[in-house]
Enzyme design. Structure first.
Site, PDB file in Angstrom:
ATOM      1  N   ARG A 164      18.378  21.622  99.265  1.00 33.24           N
ATOM      2  CA  ARG A 164      19.750  22.478  99.648  1.00 33.24           C
ATOM      3  C   ARG A 164      20.130  23.572  98.521  1.00 33.24           C
ATOM      4  O   ARG A 164      21.194  23.944  98.353  1.00 33.24           O
ATOM      5  CB  ARG A 164      20.951  21.292  99.694  1.00 33.24           C
ATOM      6  N   SER A 238      27.629  16.205 105.769  1.00 29.53           N
ATOM      7  CA  SER A 238      27.434  15.739 104.340  1.00 29.53           C
ATOM      8  C   SER A 238      28.122  16.538 103.437  1.00 29.53           C
ATOM      9  O   SER A 238      27.927  17.604 103.372  1.00 29.53           O
ATOM     10  CB  SER A 238      25.865  15.500 104.258  1.00 29.53           C
ATOM     11  N   GLU A 333      27.747  19.225  98.287  1.00 33.09           N
ATOM     12  CA  GLU A 333      26.973  20.340  99.034  1.00 33.09           C
ATOM     13  C   GLU A 333      27.871  21.372  99.703  1.00 33.09           C
ATOM     14  O   GLU A 333      27.172  22.545 100.283  1.00 33.09           O
ATOM     15  CB  GLU A 333      26.110  19.622 100.497  1.00 33.09           C
TER      16      GLU A 333
END
Length: 337
Positions: A164, A238, A333
């Site tokens: 990520r 998420s 995130e």
């Protein structure tokens, strides 16, 4: 170039947070982008670049220019018997691009179905799901340097992809605007169905012969069963990254929590953040108009009139709780604005 003033960003972020932009403009062409950046520079304004607004949490009004990237277009660059290179505009909706590639029989993106956001944001985050990450289908990207207004190309190595992560979230943060991404897709599928419940879902659906369409439909079914639709309940998918911890720490935790899941990787053991949050008692917790989703603890939600600061405070409480219970630091995130 059309500059609007005092615009609500509620419909431009999937959390549905009602904060305002002092100035707002959408760019449908490269010329629009350059003109907006030039204007912002002349006004000494900070610029916030917006794609699908699916990975941001607005905690306050934005005092500068919010620039929405809407560059479109899908173009085949080259192809061989096995592979095809396709250049896609940064403003294309990610899921629509995935569906288009599947309709053409191009394999590689099927596991990434139904991820919210735009194509331009995909390499920034190195988005991934069900065992596949962008870096595996990535060829190159083009990006506009904000100061010089020059277009630069980046290959996979220059993007410095990580979990990520990419160079655009660190060394080059706020220096470039991605204008297009070129993908390398396969004409012969290489299926990834071991991750999550894909195999089980395919069996339940009675799929005898694997296809990229079948895998995509299975992924969509799983995501829809676990994740709330942002059009109904505000969320950014998420909220936290899955942390990787040293093997020794994982073995220690395994004694205390025998059922703790873990997946080996190059750095150690990856532990699902959703499991940690649920185990710490946060799943389904609601605080006024915000909370943790009842079906997926990794998703923080806005039930209606929640504000970004409340969601940020909740995320910090969760982080503190996980650190105290497991000794593991969770990292968001989602980007806080």
């Amino acid at each position: 170039m059309n500059i609007q003033e005092n615009i609500s960003l509620k419909s431009f972020n999937t959390f549905g947070i009602d904060q305002k932009a002092r100035f707002f403009s959408s760019a449908k062409t490269l010329e629009d982008l350059k003109a907006a950046l030039t204007w912002a520079k002349s006004q000494n304004l900070e610029v916030l670049v917006l794609g699908g607004g699916s990975n941001i949490l607005l905690t306050k009004d934005f005092p500068g220019l919010v620039l929405k990237v809407e560059l479109k277009g899908i173009q085949v660059v080259s192809e061989s018997e096995e592979e095809i290179l396709v250049q896609v505009g940064a403003g294309e909706i990610w899921h629509e691009w995935v569906m288009y590639s599947i309709s053409k029989g191009w394999a590689g993106l099927e596991n990434l179905s139904l991820i919210p956001g735009t194509v331009g944001a995909s390499p920034m985050q190195n988005i991934g799901a069900y065992g596949v990450e962008i870096q595996e289908v990535f060829q190159s990207l083009q990006a506009l340097e904000r100061n010089s207004l020059e277009i630069h190309s980046f290959d996979s190595k220059a993007c410095k992809f990580g979990y990520r992560e990419s160079v655009f979230k660190h060394e080059l943060k706020d220096r470039y605007i991605i204008t297009s991404v070129t993908f390398k897709l396969n004409k012969t599928p290489k299926f990834h169905i071991e991750y999550g419940a894909i195999k089980e879902t395919l069996a339940e659906k009675g799929i005898q012969e694997l296809s990229i369409k079948a895998v995509s439909e299975a992924v969509i079914q799983i995501r829809e069963s676990k994740l709330p639709d942002p059009k109904k309940i505000g969320n950014a998918g998420s909220f936290f990254k899955n942390p990787t911890i040293p093997i020794a720490q994982y073995e220690k935790l395994k004694i205390q929590f025998p059922e703790i899941p873990g997946y080996p990787n190059e750095e150690g053991i990856k532990v699902p953040a959703g499991w940690l949050i649920e185990k710490a008692g946060w799943k389904g917790v609601r605080l006024g108009d915000i909370g943790v989703h009842e079906k997926q603890a990794l998703v923080l939600v806005n039930y209606g009139n929640g504000i970004g600061k409340e969601i940020m405070d909740l995320s910090e409480k969760i982080q503190k709780s996980i650190l105290e219970k497991f000794g593991i630091a969770l990292n968001p995130e989602v980007n806080f604005i």
